[in-house]
Write an enzyme that holds these catalytic residues in place. Sequence first.
Site, PDB file in Angstrom:
ATOM      1  N   ASP A   1      -7.449  19.016 -14.451  1.00 18.94           N
ATOM      2  CA  ASP A   1      -7.666  17.763 -14.827  1.00 18.94           C
ATOM      3  C   ASP A   1      -7.296  17.690 -16.374  1.00 18.94           C
ATOM      4  OD1 ASP A   1      -8.768  15.377 -16.007  1.00 18.94           O
ATOM      5  OD2 ASP A   1     -10.743  15.653 -14.951  1.00 18.94           O
TER       6      ASP A   1
ATOM      7  N   TYR B   1     -16.320  17.042 -15.626  1.00 22.37           N
ATOM      8  CA  TYR B   1     -16.452  15.543 -15.738  1.00 22.37           C
ATOM      9  C   TYR B   1     -17.752  15.389 -14.593  1.00 22.37           C
ATOM     10  CZ  TYR B   1     -16.077  10.581 -15.124  1.00 22.37           C
ATOM     11  OH  TYR B   1     -16.514   9.368 -15.171  1.00 22.37           O
TER      12      TYR B   1
ATOM     13  N   LYS C   1      -8.188   6.610 -19.701  1.00 22.50           N
ATOM     14  CA  LYS C   1      -8.406   6.977 -20.904  1.00 22.50           C
ATOM     15  C   LYS C   1      -7.297   7.161 -21.699  1.00 22.50           C
ATOM     16  CE  LYS C   1     -12.273   7.829 -18.774  1.00 22.50           C
ATOM     17  NZ  LYS C   1     -12.532   9.103 -18.026  1.00 22.50           N
TER      18      LYS C   1
ATOM     19  N   ARG D   1       0.951  -1.154  -0.058  1.00 24.33           N
ATOM     20  CA  ARG D   1      -0.101  -0.023  -0.092  1.00 24.33           C
ATOM     21  C   ARG D   1       0.675   1.274  -0.094  1.00 24.33           C
ATOM     22  NH1 ARG D   1      -1.403   1.806   4.588  1.00 24.33           N
ATOM     23  NH2 ARG D   1      -2.124  -0.343   5.265  1.00 24.33           N
TER      24      ARG D   1
HETATM   25  C1  LIG Z   1     -13.118   9.607 -16.653  1.00 23.54           C
HETATM   26  C2  LIG Z   1     -12.751  10.953 -16.334  1.00 23.54           C
HETATM   27  C3  LIG Z   1     -12.510  11.160 -14.868  1.00 23.54           C
HETATM   28  C4  LIG Z   1     -12.813  10.011 -13.783  1.00 23.54           C
HETATM   29  O1  LIG Z   1     -11.933   8.998 -13.885  1.00 23.54           O
HETATM   30  P1  LIG Z   1     -12.252   7.440 -13.367  1.00 23.54           P
HETATM   31  O2  LIG Z   1     -11.010   6.742 -13.947  1.00 23.54           O
HETATM   32  O3  LIG Z   1     -13.265   7.008 -14.513  1.00 23.54           O
HETATM   33  O4  LIG Z   1     -12.295   7.599 -12.222  1.00 23.54           O
HETATM   34  C5  LIG Z   1     -12.310  12.267 -14.575  1.00 23.54           C
HETATM   35  N1  LIG Z   1     -12.094  13.361 -15.523  1.00 23.54           N
HETATM   36  C6  LIG Z   1     -12.329  13.227 -16.773  1.00 23.54           C
HETATM   37  C7  LIG Z   1     -12.201  14.374 -17.649  1.00 23.54           C
HETATM   38  C8  LIG Z   1     -12.456  11.846 -17.013  1.00 23.54           C
HETATM   39  O5  LIG Z   1     -12.904  11.764 -18.642  1.00 23.54           O
END
Ligand SMILES: *Cc1c(COP(=O)(O)O)cnc(C)c1O
Length: 387
Positions: free
Chosen positions: A177, A105, A202, A53
Amino acid sequence: MSKESKTTGFSTLAVHAGVEPDPSTGAIMTPIYMTSTYVQEGIGKHKGYEYSRSSNPTRDALEAALAALEGGQHGLAFSSGLAAVDAVLMTLKPGDEVIAGDDLYGGTRRLFTTHYEPLGIRFHFVDTQNADNVTAVLNDRTRLVWVETPTNPLLRVTDISAVARALQGHPARLAVDNTFATPALQNPLKEGADIVMHSATKYLGGHSDVVMGALMTKDAQVDAELRTLQNNVGAVAGPMDCFLVLRGIKTLGIRVRQHCINGRAIAEWLAAHPKVDKVYWPGFADFPNHEVAARQMNDYGGMISFTLQDNSLSASKKVCESTQFFALAESLGGVESLIEHPALMTHASVPAEQRAQLGITDSLIRLSCGIEDPEDLISDLAQAIDA
Ligand SMILES: *Cc1c(COP(=O)(O)O)cnc(C)c1O
């Protein structure tokens, strides 16, 4: 010369940063250390690892690579993108205030409003396309500014350095982000952000086979706080997932190049199509904040949204259900192209009134352009739109 030297090109970094041949065997690929604990020679006498962890060699390699790709010194890998967002929010206390984009998001906004707002943290959701909107609500309780650029699904662009300037001399941290742009196209730390967040699910993973999140920073104090939280809470990425993302990012440079080529070809084709109304893609010269995107990004990415002249729900549903190469699915950023209907799928949890305010209409369709041949993707869309 360090492999992470500042002048090293992006794809070279993506292949080499953080990875060394395995010291015990010379294996060129980072081994997947499927282990929870590490044997100690004597009490407290160990090789730097005590419990997975806290740290794991596969995760360490990935975290070093992630830091290098964003031009940071520190990287942290979490079990999901939202776990990474959560770690940043956990640094706040009741009474603290957050300024966040109004087109976030959906899961991020849900975490803010359903979990942190009831705990006594105040959120101001503003249109960050204009940094003055941030300044207008900034006060001595503001501790965090949360920006997404480009946004999902309308590809709105925020000038990161303008927001950073608005916070100069203020203790609030700026978190960006960077999931949509990827570090191949945009490096928020270089624009003045304190923290970069990714849903590695992604583009970083890139193959739709893993869920993971990441935080990167240059600041040792920020890293120490977040690393303590990562260990205290335990939402860490597992070694198999770390291996998959480490493998994924080696091809990030060439994948993103093709995502951008396909994105441009499809955006231009859509814009010229008589049955298409609006096309949302930051590469168009007349797109809002295009000049900001042109300066802060290397290219415009593979995400596009568009509406049809026939603005009925049934027409846009039919297009989404008629493509062959574009798979009908949520998520984005993989090698395969995806199509989805934000109002009915990814953004269904956003109240209809707010969707309307933002422009997420019943006719809006979102594309994640993959790395297939652009001619095939265009003929697929052509048959679906003409169907
Ligand atoms: C998918 C996404 C998230 C969340 O991420 P997860 O891996 O699904 O928890 C946050 N911000 C953006 C822009 C995203 O496309």
